[in-house]
Design a protein around this motif. Structure first.
Motif: not given
Length: 132
Positions: A99-110
């Motif tokens: 349910n958090q796959s597309f949450e902006w705060n859950n996305l990061h660059l690695s």
């Protein structure tokens, strides 16, 4: 360098979050609904077709993350694109928190190395989550 300790204990350097990219702003709710319909249909998260799982891999999302992290890996701060390709990383693993796959705060660059390392850590998180 400021360190942000992620919810799963992963160390990340702190950045000010930019505005949510347009593709997420316009589509995240629909993409989440579509993905959550698929979850009970498959025995593993990896079995779900990528057309439901990987919608976050939009060019505007990638560019916003590159700008926000100044082209550095959120974990090891290695330059992205010099020695490795970028990965869009989920702080909360999408296989455990779909349910958090597309949450902006859950996305990061690695970088690929840190992304792979964190996937190993996810096995521990998954095991602990399943015990509850």
């Amino acid at each position: 360098m400021k360190i942000l300790l992620g919810e799963e204990g992963n160390k990340m350097h702190y950045v000010e979050r930019s505005e949510k990219p347009g593709s997420l702003n316009d589509n995240a709710m629909k993409w989440t609904r579509d993905l959550l319909v698929q979850v009970p249909l498959y025995s593993t998260f990896t079995g779900i077709p990528s057309k439901y799982v990987n919608k976050y891999k939009q060019e505007d999302v990638k560019q916003a993350l590159i700008e926000m992290y100044e082209g550095l890996c959120c974990y090891c701060e290695s330059p992205i694109g010099v020695q490795t390709y970028e990965q869009i990383e989920h702080l909360k693993p999408k296989s455990i928190f779909p349910n958090q796959s597309f949450e902006w705060n859950n996305l990061h660059l690695s970088c690929e190395v840190s992304s792979t390392w964190n996937k190993l850590e996810c096995k521990v998180i998954r095991a602990e989550t399943n015990k509850k």
